[in-house]
Design an enzyme around this catalytic site. Sequence first.
Site, PDB file in Angstrom:
ATOM      1  N   ALA A  90     -36.471  57.572   2.768  1.00 30.75           N
ATOM      2  CA  ALA A  90     -36.906  56.410   3.546  1.00 30.75           C
ATOM      3  C   ALA A  90     -38.434  56.341   3.624  1.00 30.75           C
ATOM      4  CB  ALA A  90     -36.246  56.447   4.932  1.00 30.75           C
ATOM      5  N   SER A  91     -38.988  56.219   4.821  1.00 27.26           N
ATOM      6  CA  SER A  91     -40.429  55.970   4.960  1.00 27.26           C
ATOM      7  C   SER A  91     -41.314  57.161   4.626  1.00 27.26           C
ATOM      8  CB  SER A  91     -40.744  55.479   6.376  1.00 27.26           C
ATOM      9  OG  SER A  91     -40.293  54.158   6.538  1.00 27.26           O
ATOM     10  N   VAL A  92     -40.743  58.343   4.460  1.00 27.47           N
ATOM     11  CA  VAL A  92     -41.547  59.462   3.951  1.00 27.47           C
ATOM     12  C   VAL A  92     -42.077  59.108   2.558  1.00 27.47           C
ATOM     13  CG1 VAL A  92     -41.536  61.929   3.400  1.00 27.47           C
ATOM     14  CG2 VAL A  92     -40.237  61.089   5.362  1.00 27.47           C
ATOM     15  N   SER A  93     -41.444  58.126   1.920  1.00 27.42           N
ATOM     16  CA  SER A  93     -41.875  57.644   0.598  1.00 27.42           C
ATOM     17  C   SER A  93     -43.278  57.058   0.611  1.00 27.42           C
ATOM     18  CB  SER A  93     -40.912  56.556   0.109  1.00 27.42           C
ATOM     19  OG  SER A  93     -39.566  56.964   0.164  1.00 27.42           O
TER      20      SER A  93
END
Length: 562
Positions: A90-93
């Site tokens: 997810a937003s760790v991307s």
Amino acid sequence: MGIRHLLLSWLVIGASLGCAARTAPPRVAGKKVDPLAAKVDSVFARFTPATPGCAVGIYRAGQVVFSRGYGMADLEHGVPIRPNTVFDIASVSKQFTATAIVLLVQDGKLSLDDGIRKFLPELPEYTAPITVRHLLQHTSGLRDYPDLLLLEGFDIQDVTTDYDALWAIIHQRALNFAPGTAWAYSNSGYFLASLIVKRVSGETLAAFSKRRIFDPLGMTHTHFHDDPAALVPNRALGYTPLEADKYGVVWSGFSQTGDGAVMTTVEDLARWDANFYEPKLGGPKLLEALRTSGKLTNGRPTSYGMGLQFDSVRGIAHESHSGGWVGYKAHLERLPSERWSVAVLCNGDNVPASELAEGVFAAIDPRFRSDEPEGTTASAPPLEPFTGEYVDPVSLDARRFSVENGALVFRRGWSGGNAQTLVPLGPRMFRAKGGIARYEFVGDASGKPARVQRFVDGEEPTTYERTAARFTPNAKELEIYAGRYTSDEMRHDASVQIIGDNLYFGPWGRRPTIRLTPVRPDGFHAGATGFFFERDRAGKVIGLRLWDERSRNIRFKWKSRE
């Protein structure tokens, strides 16, 4: 997370159960027990062969010190989670998207201070230019595109393209705020960054990142997942709880990248972590760019760089990012001065990955603990006086505080949800465990808590007032709100209707109706989203305004009775 969480809440497709051997290796008689492994096992003891779970990686200067899986990657087929299990992070991307942009800067292809209309001329001209830097530091003011797509009637399982997301952004007539004047998390910035990568390099973000980031670092099980139908070996499925001991599979057809969509393993993330100590990719200048905090036009710094959030616990600096999306939760956190990092990748949307990561840090070294009062003089205060419901009068967002298992916890929104534990920092100040927000309770003249303020470094504080009696209209009193509303920023009109004794928003597109709970006259909520009806001087309802932290002041005009 507001509109998105509200509209995702019904997306459970089905449930399946399975069982298999635990992924943690059994203890062998006569073998010396690894004390770190034993402590980490206790952190993840809740996960069994009948539940989703997590993979954890502990790194020291980019080298794997410990990695293990807990729970199941696939309940239906009895596949356990292992260190090589692939998760959507997810937003760790976002840190990988930021890295792609910085590499293009180093190539001389663009500047962080370029206006984005240089690359995306179809975007409107705003009151002030939005720069590439604004996109990556969440200071653009752009409304959140997943919110917009869901409000436009798309289902989370619909395959939506870059065009659909760009259309939604282009048709917004207003921003959340003037560019650079405030900070608000927005996935739109990172999605637009993915388009900039494509238009500048001639490659999709997925292809560019494979060639320039993942392959050079040896991250052979990592990719930007831009085709929802593509098979991924060793992938963990995403789950949501249905009822006791049962789970449903959840997934998304959204094909946008940049703000999310990286799939990886805890083993591959060790190679990424190593680059922060010996920066072979991009050199020290890359790390400097990612780690430079944003600065607002008033000179105030934020606590966010480019894909990295900054915090300090007991004087030890942390850099981290969390993510959550359709059954996946992820958290990657680094303590640069201590050279320790922890990755926790999970496949249950009710799993507190960031809190689990804090538990792992505490297992590594007691100095890293954050589940006790900070400082030697702070003591745990009585908790019952703080319990209750507090509401932000601007958005009607709520925080509900209660005492569970001897700790103060809160749930965001009105409909419950996952509890987040608060750690006392003093008599009236608490820190969200696994997060960076602090909450301070403020008393009235008698000293009884009357409101609570939420603080995050670099952001304006948010005040929540303790609720009094709620507005409780009957069906007759609700009739004034019923009708069809239209917006030139949305693809479809919206319907407000009465069903039984309650007011509902929708349906439109494939969305179900959403119950609106009254808070005050003309003010309703659904999840963490406020619905404000507007009247003319004669008292006639003439419009509707939606307010969410990531998508503010979306306006609908009264059109007609149904």
